[in-house]
Design an enzyme around this catalytic site. Structure first.
Site, PDB file in Angstrom:
ATOM      1  N   CYS A   2       0.783  -1.095   0.005  1.00 50.97           N
ATOM      2  CA  CYS A   2       0.068   0.007   0.063  1.00 50.97           C
ATOM      3  C   CYS A   2       0.880   1.314  -0.203  1.00 50.97           C
ATOM      4  O   CYS A   2       1.835   1.185   0.158  1.00 50.97           O
ATOM      5  CB  CYS A   2      -0.798   0.151   1.269  1.00 50.97           C
ATOM      6  SG  CYS A   2      -1.969  -1.639   1.507  1.00 50.97           S
ATOM      7  N   ARG A  27       1.262   1.583  -6.206  1.00 47.19           N
ATOM      8  CA  ARG A  27       1.561   0.655  -4.933  1.00 47.19           C
ATOM      9  C   ARG A  27       0.093  -0.027  -4.616  1.00 47.19           C
ATOM     10  O   ARG A  27       0.246  -0.855  -3.797  1.00 47.19           O
ATOM     11  CB  ARG A  27       2.153   1.449  -3.819  1.00 47.19           C
ATOM     12  CG  ARG A  27       3.315   1.981  -3.779  1.00 47.19           C
ATOM     13  CD  ARG A  27       3.905   2.927  -2.726  1.00 47.19           C
ATOM     14  NE  ARG A  27       4.147   1.787  -1.592  1.00 47.19           N
ATOM     15  CZ  ARG A  27       5.163   1.467  -1.507  1.00 47.19           C
ATOM     16  NH1 ARG A  27       6.306   1.679  -2.295  1.00 47.19           N
ATOM     17  NH2 ARG A  27       5.517   0.598  -0.401  1.00 47.19           N
ATOM     18  N   TRP A  75      -3.586  -1.705  -1.473  1.00 43.72           N
ATOM     19  CA  TRP A  75      -3.528  -3.167  -2.128  1.00 43.72           C
ATOM     20  C   TRP A  75      -3.900  -3.982  -1.191  1.00 43.72           C
ATOM     21  O   TRP A  75      -3.369  -4.151   0.209  1.00 43.72           O
ATOM     22  CB  TRP A  75      -2.213  -3.244  -2.627  1.00 43.72           C
ATOM     23  CG  TRP A  75      -2.063  -4.641  -3.502  1.00 43.72           C
ATOM     24  CD1 TRP A  75      -2.374  -4.713  -4.832  1.00 43.72           C
ATOM     25  CD2 TRP A  75      -1.611  -6.113  -3.151  1.00 43.72           C
ATOM     26  NE1 TRP A  75      -2.194  -6.233  -5.101  1.00 43.72           N
ATOM     27  CE2 TRP A  75      -1.553  -6.763  -4.233  1.00 43.72           C
ATOM     28  CE3 TRP A  75      -1.178  -6.568  -1.804  1.00 43.72           C
ATOM     29  CZ2 TRP A  75      -1.434  -8.334  -4.095  1.00 43.72           C
ATOM     30  CZ3 TRP A  75      -0.682  -7.769  -1.538  1.00 43.72           C
ATOM     31  CH2 TRP A  75      -0.969  -8.651  -2.908  1.00 43.72           C
ATOM     32  N   ASN A  99       0.743   0.332   5.874  1.00 38.35           N
ATOM     33  CA  ASN A  99       1.251  -0.570   4.876  1.00 38.35           C
ATOM     34  C   ASN A  99       2.042  -1.612   5.464  1.00 38.35           C
ATOM     35  O   ASN A  99       2.838  -1.437   6.350  1.00 38.35           O
ATOM     36  CB  ASN A  99       2.238   0.493   3.923  1.00 38.35           C
ATOM     37  CG  ASN A  99       3.059  -0.588   3.050  1.00 38.35           C
ATOM     38  OD1 ASN A  99       2.423  -1.542   2.578  1.00 38.35           O
ATOM     39  ND2 ASN A  99       4.133  -0.326   2.782  1.00 38.35           N
ATOM     40  N   GLY A 100       1.668  -2.736   5.158  1.00 40.77           N
ATOM     41  CA  GLY A 100       2.331  -3.935   5.868  1.00 40.77           C
ATOM     42  C   GLY A 100       1.219  -5.146   6.115  1.00 40.77           C
ATOM     43  O   GLY A 100       0.092  -5.028   6.010  1.00 40.77           O
ATOM     44  N   GLU A 479      10.809 -13.503 -19.174  1.00 42.56           N
ATOM     45  CA  GLU A 479      10.369 -12.101 -18.868  1.00 42.56           C
ATOM     46  C   GLU A 479       9.595 -11.594 -20.036  1.00 42.56           C
ATOM     47  O   GLU A 479       8.486 -10.785 -19.655  1.00 42.56           O
ATOM     48  CB  GLU A 479      11.690 -11.221 -18.945  1.00 42.56           C
ATOM     49  CG  GLU A 479      11.378  -9.815 -18.749  1.00 42.56           C
ATOM     50  CD  GLU A 479      10.969  -9.419 -17.552  1.00 42.56           C
ATOM     51  OE1 GLU A 479      10.254  -8.100 -17.383  1.00 42.56           O
ATOM     52  OE2 GLU A 479      10.896 -10.311 -16.603  1.00 42.56           O
ATOM     53  N   LYS A 483       5.810 -10.198 -19.108  1.00 37.28           N
ATOM     54  CA  LYS A 483       5.282  -8.675 -19.485  1.00 37.28           C
ATOM     55  C   LYS A 483       3.962  -8.755 -19.992  1.00 37.28           C
ATOM     56  O   LYS A 483       3.309  -8.073 -19.667  1.00 37.28           O
ATOM     57  CB  LYS A 483       6.299  -8.049 -20.168  1.00 37.28           C
ATOM     58  CG  LYS A 483       7.497  -7.558 -19.720  1.00 37.28           C
ATOM     59  CD  LYS A 483       7.197  -6.363 -18.992  1.00 37.28           C
ATOM     60  CE  LYS A 483       8.089  -6.334 -17.679  1.00 37.28           C
ATOM     61  NZ  LYS A 483       7.968  -7.261 -16.433  1.00 37.28           N
ATOM     62  N   GLU A 486       0.981  -9.880 -17.481  1.00 37.66           N
ATOM     63  CA  GLU A 486       0.609  -9.219 -16.358  1.00 37.66           C
ATOM     64  C   GLU A 486      -0.037  -7.986 -16.905  1.00 37.66           C
ATOM     65  O   GLU A 486      -0.588  -7.333 -15.949  1.00 37.66           O
ATOM     66  CB  GLU A 486       2.005  -8.825 -15.567  1.00 37.66           C
ATOM     67  CG  GLU A 486       3.056  -7.905 -16.129  1.00 37.66           C
ATOM     68  CD  GLU A 486       4.225  -7.785 -15.388  1.00 37.66           C
ATOM     69  OE1 GLU A 486       4.208  -7.577 -13.897  1.00 37.66           O
ATOM     70  OE2 GLU A 486       5.183  -7.454 -15.742  1.00 37.66           O
ATOM     71  N   HIS A 502       8.412 -32.692 -25.189  1.00 41.07           N
ATOM     72  CA  HIS A 502       8.335 -33.431 -23.814  1.00 41.07           C
ATOM     73  C   HIS A 502       6.920 -33.195 -23.112  1.00 41.07           C
ATOM     74  O   HIS A 502       6.875 -33.481 -22.050  1.00 41.07           O
ATOM     75  CB  HIS A 502       9.458 -33.369 -22.633  1.00 41.07           C
ATOM     76  CG  HIS A 502      10.690 -33.718 -23.532  1.00 41.07           C
ATOM     77  ND1 HIS A 502      11.010 -35.101 -23.325  1.00 41.07           N
ATOM     78  CD2 HIS A 502      11.747 -33.082 -24.031  1.00 41.07           C
ATOM     79  CE1 HIS A 502      12.407 -35.071 -24.117  1.00 41.07           C
ATOM     80  NE2 HIS A 502      12.589 -33.992 -24.432  1.00 41.07           N
ATOM     81  N   LYS A 601       3.254  -2.252  -7.337  1.00 39.01           N
ATOM     82  CA  LYS A 601       4.628  -2.182  -7.971  1.00 39.01           C
ATOM     83  C   LYS A 601       5.695  -2.779  -6.793  1.00 39.01           C
ATOM     84  O   LYS A 601       6.643  -3.593  -7.119  1.00 39.01           O
ATOM     85  CB  LYS A 601       5.227  -0.932  -7.875  1.00 39.01           C
ATOM     86  CG  LYS A 601       6.621  -0.475  -8.658  1.00 39.01           C
ATOM     87  CD  LYS A 601       6.704  -0.943 -10.097  1.00 39.01           C
ATOM     88  CE  LYS A 601       8.079  -0.485 -10.414  1.00 39.01           C
ATOM     89  NZ  LYS A 601       8.121  -1.204 -12.005  1.00 39.01           N
TER      90      LYS A 601
END
Length: 606
Positions: A2, A27, A75, A99-100, A479, A483, A486, A502, A601
């Protein structure tokens, strides 16, 4: 995850809080809220969803007027996104933003329920607010110190008390928090971009410190009330660096900033044409003393570490193990004082990576952090730190931070290889010269933007797709796949091209997109063979390769040709078209590119 802010000054508090929160919405954007002193009472306004929802609610109803207050963008961790679960939490006497994660909140909640407290939300933060209320004795500092000794977990807290209408209180443990120092006004914030419009000076709050902020003063103490002396920090970039500057999205701006930030990161680490990490305290004698290297990170940073593994092992002939930070410490890794643990984190606050750092130090391993944020927790706690000078990265999807992390991996590999005698000085100079050419090659790779946009238009209706590659191309394709998924929400997976037969090739159906990365000359023929396998099963193939690569026209449906550098360095150039393909696909699908759903983020909780 957050974002929290606070303001004490002569300005309109609501305006300042809303502006600061807009810089922290990356955030978290499940809800937003503010608490402002208005007519000697705490007025709270909050709303589910984006910050604009709160703005619209206040425009249609009541907009608090005052000069001191706190704010939050959320968040969600405990409790679904809703108006009730939105911060701030509290009552007429105290209001809190957090935040946490409070790990023992259930125990605290039961304790308070037995004392007659009722709870309206599902959040862990509400227990902090009510615990403050329960123990409040008229002395905020003593009360905060008392409850900090009782709560467990990670937190950055902004607190106001109704009988201290000119004051904000703040405290932290593990979650980031800074104290902004302006002229006749002061701030708290989770991250520097929130305050750049007002000041570039700030203090870093350490674990279990309590800050008292008014418009004219900042004082910081430990839990025993003893004063703590602080060095004033100064942000190395200004507000303009954290703005879009005419680009439609931060992500597009940050893609185009890659050449410049690469120069900023690499050039200070080169002396007389040779890698020079001594300025970070990392000498060649030290490097060659390690038995084994562990690279530990999360998400995009971990993908940079995978490229690092390939390059370090190939050039320096030193064993490298790359691990996901969230898994590393739970498998009881065999590390000791002859090992090096490298930790990669854009924010320097990634919770899982911090936990690995502390485990490594317990095991007496040497720790080197590769971070972008000066003074961050991981940077401060590591034995050595290499800063990536990427500047602020606002878009949730990392682009330029990834590229500069790669550049550090290369510099490290070159210096280690030279120290080990695995390459000659001449070979090292050639590699450095090639690395210095990368920014220009990336500039030229922007020319494929129109091709990437066209490819994006062909992907927008896909339900699922694959990325394939071999060697460094496989590490890079991970990567690229991340990208795309997301920010566009298209299901995407990356596989080693040789592994298709396989099992994974069973997923390939007629018309399914497959993005094949083929920049490694010694693996090109084998990768082409794998491309033929998926083409034979109806796949639509997008080939990313060097402009010098020549393949038959029927190998791929679309080709993205990029400037060539030495194979070992191609991931830095090839990352650009994959970033652009993801960007344009998301834009064409109408997605919120900079703020993808469910993501934030900086992941400061486990």
């Amino acid at each position: 995850m957050c974002g929290i802010v606070g303001y004490a000054g002569p300005g309109d508090c609501t305006d300042v809080l809303m502006d600061a929160l807009s810089k922290l919405e990356y955030r978290g954007y499940d809800s937003a809220g503010i608490a402002v002193f208005e007519d000697n009472a705490i007025t709270v306004e909050k709303a589910k969803g984006r910050l604009k929802n709160l703005e619209e609610k206040m425009e249609a109803g009541h907009r608090p007027k005052g000069h001191v207050g706190i704010g939050h963008t959320r968040w969600a961790t405990h409790g679904e996104p809703s108006d009730i679960n939105s911060h701030p939490h509290g009552n007429k006497r105290v209001s809190v933003v957090h935040n946490g994660i409070i790990e023992n909140y259930i125990k605290i909640k039961r304790f308070l329920a037995d004392k007659g407290y009722e709870f309206s939300s599902e959040t862990d933060t509400e227990t902090v607010a009510k615990l403050l209320d329960y123990y409040y004795n008229g002395n905020p500092g003593e009360t905060i110190a008392k409850i900090l000794r009782k709560i467990e977990g990670s937190y950055a807290l902004g607190i106001i008390f109704s009988d201290f209408p000119d004051t904000i209180f703040a405290a932290r443990k593990d979650s980031p928090l800074i104290i902004g120092v302006g002229e006749g006004e002061n701030f708290i914030a989770s991250d520097v971009p929130a305050i750049l419009k007002y000041t570039r000076d700030y203090y870093l709050l350490e674990h279990n410190e309590i800050a008292v902020i008014t418009r004219d003063s900042v004082s910081i103490t430990d839990l025993d009330g003893e004063p703590v002396s602080k060095e004033l920090q100064h942000a190395g970039w200004d507000e303009e660096a954290a703005e879009k500057n005419g680009y439609e999205h931060f992500m597009l701006k940050e893609i185009h900033e890659q050449p410049e930030v690469l120069k900023r990161t690499v050039l200070p680490r080169i002396m007389d044409g040779m890698p020079f990490l001594d300025e970070c305290g990392i000498t060649s004698d030290m490097l060659k003393s390690f038995r084994k290297i562990y690279i530990v990170a999360c998400g995009t940073a971990m993908h940079a570490g995978l490229v690092g593994k390939y390059v370090i092992e190939k050039l320096a002939r030193t064993e490298v193990i790359v691990d996901i930070a969230s898994e590393f410490r739970y498998r009881e890794p065999v590390i000791g004082d002859r090992d090096l643990v490298m930790l990669i984190s854009q924010s320097g606050e990634t919770a899982d990576t911090k936990a690995v750092l502390r485990l490594a130090k317990e095991k007496r391993a040497v720790t080197i952090s590769v971070v972008n944020v000066k003074g961050s927790s991981i940077a401060r706690e590591s034995d050595f730190v290499i800063y990536t000078h990427a500047g602020p990265e606002i878009s949730v999807a990392s682009t330029k931070a990834y590229t500069v992390q790669l550049s550090i991996m290369y510099l490290f590999a070159f210096q280690l290889a030279l120290a080990n005698g695995a390459i000659t000085e001449k070979e090292c100079r050639e590699l450095i010269e090639e690395l210095l050419s990368v920014p220009e090659k990336i500039e030229k790779s922007f020319d494929v933007a129109e091709t990437c946009q066209y490819i994006g238009s062909k992907l927008i209706n896909a339900d699922s797709l694959l990325y394939i590659g071999r060697g460094l191309d496989y590490a890079l394709s991970m990567e690229g796949s991340l990208k795309l998924k997301e920010i566009s929400y298209i299901h995407s997976e990356s596989y080693g091209a040789g592994e298709l037969k396989h099992g994974t090739i069973s997923l390939v159906t007629d018309g399914m997109p497959v993005i094949a990365v083929a920049t490694q000359e010694d693996l090109l023929d084998k990768t082409i063979s794998n491309i033929k396998e998926v083409k034979a099963r109806g796949a639509k193939v997008i080939l990313i390769c060097k402009e010098t690569t020549r393949v038959a026209d029927d190998i791929a449906d679309y080709q993205v040709k990029i400037p060539a550098v030495k194979d070992a360095l191609m991931p830095m150039v090839a990352a650009v078209p994959m970033q652009m393909i993801a960007y344009y696909t998301a834009v064409l699908r109408g997605c919120d590119v900079d703020k993808p759903r469910n993501l934030a983020k900086s992941v400061t909780v486990e």
